[in-house]
Design a protein around this motif. Structure first.
Motif, mmCIF file in Angstrom:
data_model
loop_
_atom_site.group_PDB
_atom_site.id
_atom_site.type_symbol
_atom_site.label_atom_id
_atom_site.label_comp_id
_atom_site.label_asym_id
_atom_site.label_seq_id
_atom_site.Cartn_x
_atom_site.Cartn_y
_atom_site.Cartn_z
ATOM 1 N N PRO A 186 -41.330 37.331 32.545
ATOM 2 C CA PRO A 186 -40.507 37.761 33.646
ATOM 3 C C PRO A 186 -41.514 38.287 35.000
ATOM 4 O O PRO A 186 -42.381 39.014 34.912
ATOM 5 C CB PRO A 186 -39.773 39.045 33.120
ATOM 6 C CG PRO A 186 -39.659 38.717 31.582
ATOM 7 C CD PRO A 186 -41.193 37.865 31.298
ATOM 8 N N GLY A 187 -41.134 38.100 36.163
ATOM 9 C CA GLY A 187 -41.669 38.343 37.297
ATOM 10 C C GLY A 187 -42.696 37.282 37.887
ATOM 11 O O GLY A 187 -43.058 37.210 38.909
ATOM 12 N N ALA A 188 -42.942 36.514 37.043
ATOM 13 C CA ALA A 188 -44.068 35.126 37.322
ATOM 14 C C ALA A 188 -43.327 34.522 38.345
ATOM 15 O O ALA A 188 -42.173 34.169 38.363
ATOM 16 C CB ALA A 188 -44.527 34.452 36.296
ATOM 17 N N MET A 189 -44.158 34.065 39.608
ATOM 18 C CA MET A 189 -43.664 33.063 40.371
ATOM 19 C C MET A 189 -43.699 31.667 39.849
ATOM 20 O O MET A 189 -45.003 31.321 39.407
ATOM 21 C CB MET A 189 -44.106 33.128 41.835
ATOM 22 C CG MET A 189 -43.745 34.609 42.440
ATOM 23 S SD MET A 189 -41.963 34.844 42.730
ATOM 24 C CE MET A 189 -41.613 33.470 43.852
ATOM 25 N N ALA A 213 -39.959 24.269 35.058
ATOM 26 C CA ALA A 213 -39.098 24.622 35.925
ATOM 27 C C ALA A 213 -38.572 23.699 36.723
ATOM 28 O O ALA A 213 -39.357 22.411 37.121
ATOM 29 C CB ALA A 213 -39.956 25.634 36.905
ATOM 30 N N ASN A 214 -37.337 23.576 37.038
ATOM 31 C CA ASN A 214 -36.744 22.557 37.945
ATOM 32 C C ASN A 214 -36.268 22.750 39.308
ATOM 33 O O ASN A 214 -35.711 22.283 40.142
ATOM 34 C CB ASN A 214 -35.672 21.998 37.437
ATOM 35 C CG ASN A 214 -34.287 22.797 36.995
ATOM 36 O OD1 ASN A 214 -34.348 24.036 37.738
ATOM 37 N ND2 ASN A 214 -33.541 22.787 36.332
ATOM 38 N N ILE A 215 -36.990 24.192 39.613
ATOM 39 C CA ILE A 215 -36.880 24.761 40.986
ATOM 40 C C ILE A 215 -38.017 25.630 41.187
ATOM 41 O O ILE A 215 -38.803 26.328 40.146
ATOM 42 C CB ILE A 215 -35.514 25.718 41.223
ATOM 43 C CG1 ILE A 215 -35.432 26.795 40.297
ATOM 44 C CG2 ILE A 215 -34.420 24.870 41.205
ATOM 45 C CD1 ILE A 215 -34.269 27.925 40.418
ATOM 46 N N ASP A 216 -38.341 26.084 42.338
ATOM 47 C CA ASP A 216 -39.281 26.954 42.837
ATOM 48 C C ASP A 216 -38.494 28.418 42.532
ATOM 49 O O ASP A 216 -37.367 28.509 43.023
ATOM 50 C CB ASP A 216 -39.801 26.984 44.083
ATOM 51 C CG ASP A 216 -40.794 25.787 44.447
ATOM 52 O OD1 ASP A 216 -41.079 25.202 43.341
ATOM 53 O OD2 ASP A 216 -40.918 25.501 45.447
ATOM 54 N N GLY A 217 -39.216 29.293 42.115
ATOM 55 C CA GLY A 217 -38.501 30.791 42.239
ATOM 56 C C GLY A 217 -39.341 31.648 41.234
ATOM 57 O O GLY A 217 -40.532 31.649 40.874
ATOM 58 N N GLU A 218 -38.648 32.955 40.905
ATOM 59 C CA GLU A 218 -39.281 33.932 40.197
ATOM 60 C C GLU A 218 -38.510 34.009 38.639
ATOM 61 O O GLU A 218 -37.145 33.837 38.781
ATOM 62 C CB GLU A 218 -38.871 35.060 40.615
ATOM 63 C CG GLU A 218 -39.724 36.474 40.134
ATOM 64 C CD GLU A 218 -39.074 37.792 40.616
ATOM 65 O OE1 GLU A 218 -39.344 38.932 40.044
ATOM 66 O OE2 GLU A 218 -38.806 37.989 41.766
ATOM 67 N N VAL A 219 -39.410 34.056 37.673
ATOM 68 C CA VAL A 219 -38.779 34.196 36.285
ATOM 69 C C VAL A 219 -38.117 35.444 36.056
ATOM 70 O O VAL A 219 -38.717 36.542 36.362
ATOM 71 C CB VAL A 219 -39.926 33.955 35.243
ATOM 72 C CG1 VAL A 219 -39.524 34.247 33.998
ATOM 73 C CG2 VAL A 219 -40.309 32.729 35.490
#
Length: 105
Positions: free
Chosen positions: A49-52, A74-80
């Motif tokens: 959690p918190g990882a980009m 990941a199927n999108i860019d974002g933050e876990v």
């Protein structure tokens, strides 16, 4: 009488808009990342959690008869936001393993 009728309608419209905004906010924006392989979750390669992350990054590795393989990418860019498994867990195809908050561009 004319003014009172329109005031009531305006109040109802404002309340409806406020309710829609509250519902949209409460619904959250996380995107479920579902496993595409079954196996036992490995500690190596497990998202935190918190990882980009970026589209295509490995989020969970599982041990299979052919060795470690990505169970979900990941199927999108974002933050876990949430990792729903831990090392040693057995997962099945279609299980939600990670939730990502999409990056806002």
């Amino acid at each position: 009488m004319f003014r009172s009728k329109h005031t009531g309608i305006m109040v109802l419209i404002i309340l409806a808009c406020a309710a829609a905004v509250a519902w949209a906010t409460a619904a959250g924006t996380t995107v479920d990342q579902k496993g595409v392989l079954a196996g036992q979750v490995l500690a190596d390669g497990l998202a935190v959690p918190g990882a980009m992350v970026h589209e295509g990054d490995t989020l969970v590795l599982v041990d299979t008869i052919t060795g470690p393989v990505a169970a979900v990418r990941a199927n999108i860019d974002g933050e876990v936001k949430e990792v729903l498994v831990k090392p040693g867990d057995s997962v099945q195809i279609g299980d939600v393993l990670v939730r990502i908050d999409p990056a806002h561009k």
